[in-house]
Design a protein around this motif. Structure first.
Motif: not given
Ligand SMILES: C[S@@+](CC[C@H](N)C(=O)[O-])C[C@H]1O[C@@H](n2cnc3c(N)ncnc32)[C@H](O)[C@@H]1O
Length: 470
Positions: A286, A288-292, A311, A316, A335-336, A351, A353
């Motif tokens: 999961c 987006g937006p990509g920090g991790k 994502e 995202r 879809d994960g 991570d 939603p």
């Protein structure tokens, strides 16, 4: 209000009160509050954009930020006071006047701005847009508000501490009651700690930067930014109060980013887990937006691994692409729960939603927008994503499940429910994965899960569980 004012008003704003002559900081704050009310805008995204477009800088920008985020964070408290002072519910007040009243009431109750300035600037704004009559209403309401300080209003309007401690604390620290209840449960029923948690959540947090591994060290970033190295994450730097990350070359060039230290620790914990022979297949389910994903991508590069980042939202996914540029990361719009990726991953991050109740400090109006009814759908999705990750991970591989929420229904209960349904999975003690050799794992509670908190760790309230497939 004098009769003369009545006569000259209402037809059109007087020249003297044209908007361009008004305080730009308060006008931009009013505009953001309006966008939050009318079209569910995010204050923390809109305000920086408007400040740039209107070239508002320095002290004006600092005032606009304080007024906007402060008002957005305390909407429920402000509205209760406004309703009492106006003698009518806020939904019976014209929206454009309500924005000005919220701004004025915030200044009166929660800043050191003098009452005369708080009232007169609000009246000027109302007069420029709505004319004399409505500005007289704003004047009358704010004068009434100004007759008491915040504590006296709380004493009058909050549920009593004797009958309803959670309600009283939630009101006092400007949280909806249901969120106070959730925090109380997550904190094991301690009212004293609830007070600390709500108070910490009601403050403006400092900006955390992440130094991307292999590109810049935290020590170097601290030197360049004038900040301090983080306490927990080896990649974190605390930016000094008032610092603007957008002005740092390291951020503009992508060596560093803005990321809460708690979020960094989630990625770090996954990278630290023992997965036996690491085949270098890492997955962020999961992303987006990509920090991790950006931090994991840098860590993957350093250790010769590759990250797949999934994502569901195309927009995202584009944001991920921007932050993982040149890293060994492949972004998939999917879809994960049914990504089509081959099982056998060494490390997977879910991570999920979530309600976002753990980052209310950083999203000023979010606490007033979220509803308890949002939970069941999120919980179902969280369970499905975690179950799919446990299917995709290799035997001996590790899944880290995280949420930016301390809500037990989204954290412990999701993991515990999925583990009753999926056999052959062990819980790892996540504390040493988070602590590494940087700090004492015992400071992270009893395990095996980790729940961070703003009042304990000065991070967002991230939850994480680490699970190994047998
Ligand atoms: C909590 S956010 C992840 C934050 C991200 N890990 C970061 O650090 O920037 C959850 C993300 O999952 C995405 N999402 C929601 N449902 C999904 C699904 N079924 N499959 C994959 N991603 C999903 C959301 O669009 C959102 O971007």
């Amino acid at each position: 209000m004098s009769p003369a004012e009545h006569r000259s008003g209402d037809r059109r704003p007087e020249r003297k009160y044209r908007e361009k002559d008004l305080d730009p900081a308060r006008i931009v704050a009013r505009d953001v509050l309006r966008a939050v009310r009318e079209r569910d805008a995010y204050a923390n995204l809109l305000l920086p954009r408007l400040l740039r477009e209107r070239r508002i800088t320095g002290r004006d920008a600092a005032l606009a930020t304080e007024l906007t985020y402060g008002s957005a964070r305390s909407l429920g408290l402000l509205d209760a006071v406004i309703a009492a002072a106006a003698g009518r519910p806020v939904d019976e007040i014209d929206g454009s006047l309500l924005d000005v009243l919220r701004l004025g009431t915030y200044q009166l109750l929660r800043t050191r701005i003098g009452s005369h300035a708080a009232v007169s600037t609000s009246v000027d704004i109302a007069r420029s847009e709505n004319g004399m009559g409505p500005s007289g209403f704003v004047n009358a309401v704010l004068r009434k508000v100004s007759q008491r300080d915040e504590q006296l209003w709380i004493d009058e309007l909050a549920p009593s501490m004797m009958d309803d401690r959670i309600g009283n604390l939630s009101f006092t620290y400007a949280h909806p009651r249901w969120i106070g209840e959730v925090f109380h449960r997550a904190l094991g029923g301690s009212t004293g700690e609830l007070q600390a948690a709500l108070a910490a959540d009601d403050e403006r947090p400092i900006v955390h930067l992440v130094a991307r591994p292999g590109q810049i060290t935290a020590e170097e970033l601290a030197l360049i930014s004038g900040g301090d190295e983080g306490r927990y994450s080896p990649y974190c730097v605390y930016l000094p109060e008032g610092g603007d990350p957008g002005e740092l070359d390291a951020v503009r060039e992508g060596f560093a980013g803005v990321q809460d230290e708690g979020s960094q620790l989630v990625a770090v914990a996954l990278a630290r887990a023992d997965v036996g022979d690491d085949g270098g297949r890492w997955l962020d389910l999961c992303a987006g937006p990509g920090g991790k994903a950006a931090l994991l991508g840098s860590l993957a590069e350093v250790s010769g691994a590759h990250l797949d980042a999934v994502e569901i939202s195309a927009h995202r996914a584009e944001l991920i692409e921007k932050v993982v540029d040149s890293l060994p990361v492949t972004v998939h719009v999917a879809d994960g729960r049914s990504s089509g990726l081959e099982p056998g991953f060494d490390r997977i991050l879910v991570d999920a939603p979530c309600s976002g109740l753990g980052s209310l400090r950083r999203r000023p109006e979010a606490r007033w927008r979220r509803r308890p009814e949002d939970l069941p759908e999120l919980v179902t999705l969280q369970r499905e994503l975690l179950a799919e990750a446990l299917h995709l991970v290799k035997p001996g591989g590790v899944v880290v499940y995280s949420t930016c929420s301390p809500h037990p229904a989204e954290t412990v209960e999701v993991v515990d429910t999925v583990l009753t349904e999926v056999a052959g999975v062990s819980r790892l003690d996540a504390r040493p994965l988070v602590a590494g050799d940087v700090f004492d794992p015992e400071s992270l509670g009893d395990g095996p899960y980790v729940q961070l908190w703003p009042h304990r760790h000065d991070t967002d309230a991230m939850f994480l569980a680490a699970l190994r497939k047998d």
